[in-house]
Design an enzyme around this catalytic site. Structure first.
Site, mmCIF file in Angstrom:
data_model
loop_
_atom_site.group_PDB
_atom_site.id
_atom_site.type_symbol
_atom_site.label_atom_id
_atom_site.label_comp_id
_atom_site.label_asym_id
_atom_site.label_seq_id
_atom_site.Cartn_x
_atom_site.Cartn_y
_atom_site.Cartn_z
ATOM 1 N N HIS A 35 0.694 -1.083 0.031
ATOM 2 C CA HIS A 35 -0.016 -0.106 0.079
ATOM 3 C C HIS A 35 0.967 1.248 -0.281
ATOM 4 O O HIS A 35 0.449 2.448 0.534
ATOM 5 C CB HIS A 35 -1.089 0.016 1.136
ATOM 6 C CG HIS A 35 -1.900 -1.051 1.130
ATOM 7 N ND1 HIS A 35 -2.684 -1.556 2.133
ATOM 8 C CD2 HIS A 35 -2.565 -1.682 0.007
ATOM 9 C CE1 HIS A 35 -3.527 -2.387 1.719
ATOM 10 N NE2 HIS A 35 -3.209 -2.673 0.348
ATOM 11 N N CYS B 277 2.777 13.844 -13.147
ATOM 12 C CA CYS B 277 3.823 14.360 -14.177
ATOM 13 C C CYS B 277 5.000 13.807 -14.146
ATOM 14 O O CYS B 277 5.974 13.981 -14.815
ATOM 15 C CB CYS B 277 3.950 15.989 -13.837
ATOM 16 S SG CYS B 277 5.128 16.106 -12.594
ATOM 17 N N CYS C 12 4.425 20.476 -6.371
ATOM 18 C CA CYS C 12 5.278 19.712 -7.228
ATOM 19 C C CYS C 12 5.699 21.071 -8.067
ATOM 20 O O CYS C 12 5.219 22.147 -8.145
ATOM 21 C CB CYS C 12 4.576 18.961 -8.168
ATOM 22 S SG CYS C 12 5.628 18.046 -9.344
ATOM 23 N N THR D 263 -3.596 -8.365 10.590
ATOM 24 C CA THR D 263 -4.449 -7.611 9.939
ATOM 25 C C THR D 263 -5.994 -8.265 9.964
ATOM 26 O O THR D 263 -6.136 -9.287 10.214
ATOM 27 C CB THR D 263 -3.897 -7.924 8.558
ATOM 28 O OG1 THR D 263 -4.876 -7.185 7.452
ATOM 29 C CG2 THR D 263 -3.818 -9.163 8.060
HETATM 30 C C1 BJW Z 1 -3.093 -6.950 16.544
HETATM 31 C C2 BJW Z 1 -2.457 -6.073 17.645
HETATM 32 C C3 BJW Z 1 -1.362 -6.749 18.148
HETATM 33 C C4 BJW Z 1 -4.204 -5.082 16.720
HETATM 34 N N1 BJW Z 1 -0.767 -7.993 17.640
HETATM 35 N N2 BJW Z 1 -2.699 -8.201 15.997
HETATM 36 C C5 BJW Z 1 -13.231 -7.046 -3.285
HETATM 37 C C6 BJW Z 1 -14.537 -6.984 -2.426
HETATM 38 C C7 BJW Z 1 -14.970 -5.962 -1.471
HETATM 39 C C8 BJW Z 1 -14.499 -4.740 -1.731
HETATM 40 C C9 BJW Z 1 -13.158 -4.581 -2.674
HETATM 41 C C10 BJW Z 1 -12.803 -5.754 -3.209
HETATM 42 N N3 BJW Z 1 -11.714 -5.363 -4.032
HETATM 43 C C11 BJW Z 1 -11.537 -4.035 -4.179
HETATM 44 C C12 BJW Z 1 -12.492 -3.452 -3.175
HETATM 45 C C13 BJW Z 1 -12.405 -2.101 -2.567
HETATM 46 C C14 BJW Z 1 -11.326 -1.786 -1.691
HETATM 47 C C15 BJW Z 1 -11.600 -2.728 -0.435
HETATM 48 O O1 BJW Z 1 -11.124 -3.757 -0.301
HETATM 49 N N4 BJW Z 1 -12.589 -2.525 0.569
HETATM 50 C C16 BJW Z 1 -12.863 -3.086 1.594
HETATM 51 C C17 BJW Z 1 -12.670 -2.356 2.722
HETATM 52 C C18 BJW Z 1 -14.430 -3.720 1.809
HETATM 53 N N5 BJW Z 1 -10.066 -2.056 -1.943
HETATM 54 C C19 BJW Z 1 -9.535 -1.025 -2.688
HETATM 55 O O2 BJW Z 1 -9.966 -0.021 -2.994
HETATM 56 C C20 BJW Z 1 -7.827 -1.455 -3.156
HETATM 57 N N6 BJW Z 1 -7.994 -1.009 -4.531
HETATM 58 C C21 BJW Z 1 -8.416 -1.586 -5.513
HETATM 59 O O3 BJW Z 1 -9.043 -2.812 -5.392
HETATM 60 O O4 BJW Z 1 -8.289 -1.220 -6.754
HETATM 61 C C22 BJW Z 1 -9.097 -2.132 -8.052
HETATM 62 C C23 BJW Z 1 -8.812 -1.054 -9.188
HETATM 63 C C24 BJW Z 1 -8.298 -1.507 -10.308
HETATM 64 C C25 BJW Z 1 -8.211 -0.741 -11.394
HETATM 65 C C26 BJW Z 1 -8.343 0.533 -11.398
HETATM 66 C C27 BJW Z 1 -8.836 1.093 -10.498
HETATM 67 C C28 BJW Z 1 -8.951 0.235 -8.981
HETATM 68 C C29 BJW Z 1 -7.309 -0.326 -2.729
HETATM 69 C C30 BJW Z 1 -6.868 -0.623 -0.908
HETATM 70 C C31 BJW Z 1 -6.047 0.462 -0.384
HETATM 71 C C32 BJW Z 1 -6.103 0.564 1.205
HETATM 72 N N7 BJW Z 1 -5.593 1.654 1.548
HETATM 73 C C33 BJW Z 1 -5.322 1.802 3.101
HETATM 74 C C34 BJW Z 1 -4.802 3.091 3.408
HETATM 75 C C35 BJW Z 1 -3.361 3.024 3.153
HETATM 76 C C36 BJW Z 1 -3.081 4.659 2.970
HETATM 77 C C37 BJW Z 1 -2.879 5.128 4.600
HETATM 78 O O5 BJW Z 1 -2.476 4.509 5.498
HETATM 79 O O6 BJW Z 1 -3.490 6.252 4.922
HETATM 80 O O7 BJW Z 1 -4.414 0.603 3.509
HETATM 81 S S1 BJW Z 1 -6.853 1.515 3.921
HETATM 82 C C38 BJW Z 1 -6.217 0.738 5.240
HETATM 83 O O8 BJW Z 1 -6.317 -0.593 5.439
HETATM 84 C C39 BJW Z 1 -4.600 0.684 5.045
HETATM 85 C C40 BJW Z 1 -4.204 -0.654 5.378
HETATM 86 O O9 BJW Z 1 -2.991 -1.242 4.811
HETATM 87 C C41 BJW Z 1 -5.380 -1.516 5.044
HETATM 88 C C42 BJW Z 1 -5.526 -2.774 5.935
HETATM 89 O O10 BJW Z 1 -5.653 -2.677 7.370
HETATM 90 P P1 BJW Z 1 -5.080 -3.455 8.254
HETATM 91 O O11 BJW Z 1 -3.626 -3.418 8.322
HETATM 92 O O12 BJW Z 1 -5.740 -4.945 8.152
HETATM 93 O O13 BJW Z 1 -5.556 -2.680 9.764
HETATM 94 P P2 BJW Z 1 -6.954 -2.813 10.572
HETATM 95 O O14 BJW Z 1 -6.914 -1.652 11.422
HETATM 96 O O15 BJW Z 1 -7.902 -3.070 9.524
HETATM 97 O O16 BJW Z 1 -6.511 -4.185 11.413
HETATM 98 C C43 BJW Z 1 -5.704 -4.448 12.538
HETATM 99 C C44 BJW Z 1 -5.569 -5.687 12.824
HETATM 100 O O17 BJW Z 1 -4.471 -5.934 13.728
HETATM 101 C C45 BJW Z 1 -6.866 -6.326 13.597
HETATM 102 O O18 BJW Z 1 -7.461 -7.265 13.118
HETATM 103 C C46 BJW Z 1 -6.526 -6.355 15.187
HETATM 104 O O19 BJW Z 1 -7.366 -7.299 15.776
HETATM 105 C C47 BJW Z 1 -5.007 -6.638 14.989
HETATM 106 N N8 BJW Z 1 -4.140 -6.174 16.168
HETATM 107 N N9 BJW Z 1 -3.308 -4.879 17.580
HETATM 108 C C48 BJW Z 1 -1.474 -8.552 16.634
HETATM 109 N N10 BJW Z 1 -0.806 -6.092 18.920
#
Ligand code: BJW
Length: 239
Positions: free
Chosen positions: A115, A127, A145, A185
């Site tokens: 990501h 650009c 930019c 995650t």
């Molecule tokens: C612990 C702990 C400890 C706590 N020890 N554990 C298919 C189905 C449905 C939807 C979609 C799909 N395909 C695409 C989508 C849409 C969307 C999506 O997935 N939406 C869902 C939410 C429904 N996906 C996208 O839009 C992606 N793009 C895409 O698919 O493009 C297609 C395309 C093709 C061609 C042209 C155009 C488009 C892009 C996704 C980008 C995600 N971006 C983010 C932000 C990044 C920038 C930023 O940081 O500001 O990425 S969102 C955010 O979520 C971030 C993370 O990397 C990502 C995942 O989150 P993560 O890491 O899992 O964190 P949490 O908070 O969710 O979970 C933490 C976990 O840790 C929990 O389980 C806790 O229990 C645990 N935990 N403490 C161990 N100590």
């Protein structure tokens, strides 16, 4: 259970570790979802989308600069360091991370960053300008930019495609693994959330490490419930 998983790790030639925000939680970096997640305070749709940036670039930058400040003050934790030691001690370990905080790199790892990276910027107008590790801070001119458009954070927002080459490398690594560790995650953000299932269908053993259950939990070979910073060092010591 940890002993059995450590045995699987010893036997595996290729180990892939996929991390999410939970691995940085014990460094004091807020996760996205959950009771203290970032999305509780800020709506993702308001801030982490191309539309939000097009509407309110200054507000979105304010949020990213605030997060940069938090992360700059944080240190890699025992979980990040255990992964880095494992990579250094053993061949065939690949780290895939959804995290944009750069803490794996600061611990000595070389992750595939799915990501993007919060410390990178690029021209919002495509650009071609890209830069790493810019010391960005207001005033606003610094966020522009040379071509006059806004710079934007080098991360992947909702609705944006992941870099195809990066995603291919990650997919190939997960498909060719003997063991996939999925750490901290929520496994709900696609396309990365599809990697464990894809790997499992190819016969890869999947182990989840998380303080909670996720949609993935009932499909894995083992779920180690607990914090990444305690379980990862324990496993690494046994491998
Ligand atoms: C612990 C702990 C400890 C706590 N020890 N554990 C298919 C189905 C449905 C939807 C979609 C799909 N395909 C695409 C989508 C849409 C969307 C999506 O997935 N939406 C869902 C939410 C429904 N996906 C996208 O839009 C992606 N793009 C895409 O698919 O493009 C297609 C395309 C093709 C061609 C042209 C155009 C488009 C892009 C996704 C980008 C995600 N971006 C983010 C932000 C990044 C920038 C930023 O940081 O500001 O990425 S969102 C955010 O979520 C971030 C993370 O990397 C990502 C995942 O989150 P993560 O890491 O899992 O964190 P949490 O908070 O969710 O979970 C933490 C976990 O840790 C929990 O389980 C806790 O229990 C645990 N935990 N403490 C161990 N100590």
């Amino acid at each position: 259970m940890n002993t059995e998983v450590a045995g699987w790790m010893r036997a595996a030639e290729r180990i892939v570790i996929l991390t999410g925000a939970g691995v940085s939680a014990e460094s004091g970096v807020p996760t996205f979802r959950g009771s203290s997640g970032l999305w509780r305070q800020f709506r993702a749709e308001d801030l982490a989308t191309p539309d939000a940036f097009a509407r309110q670039p200054a507000l979105v930058w304010e949020w990213y600069l605030w997060r940069r400040g938090l992360i700059a003050a944080a240190q890699p934790n025992a979980g990040h360091r255990a992964i880095a030691r494992l990579e250094q001690r053993r061949r065939g370990v690949t780290l895939l991370s959804q995290n944009v905080d750069g803490l794996h790199r600061r611990a000595g790892s070389d992750p595939i960053e799915l990501h993007g990276n919060l410390w990178h910027v690029r021209c919002a107008n495509a650009c071609g300008v890209r830069a790493h590790d810019l010391e960005l801070a207001p005033p606003r001119e610094q966020l522009r930019c040379a071509c006059g458009a806004w710079l934007r954070p080098g991360v992947v927002w909702f609705g944006e495609p992941l870099d195809p080459e990066t995603l291919d490398r990650a997919t190939d690594a997960a498909a060719a693994a003997d063991l996939l560790l999925v750490v901290g995650t929520s496994a709900v953000v696609y396309p990365v959330a599809a990697l464990p299932d894809m790997a499992r269908r190819r016969g890869v053993r999947v182990v989840e490490i998380n303080i909670d259950a996720t949609p993935l939990t009932r499909h894995v070979d083992a779920h180690l419930r607990g914090s990444a910073a305690s379980i990862l060092p324990e496993l690494e010591r046994q491998v």
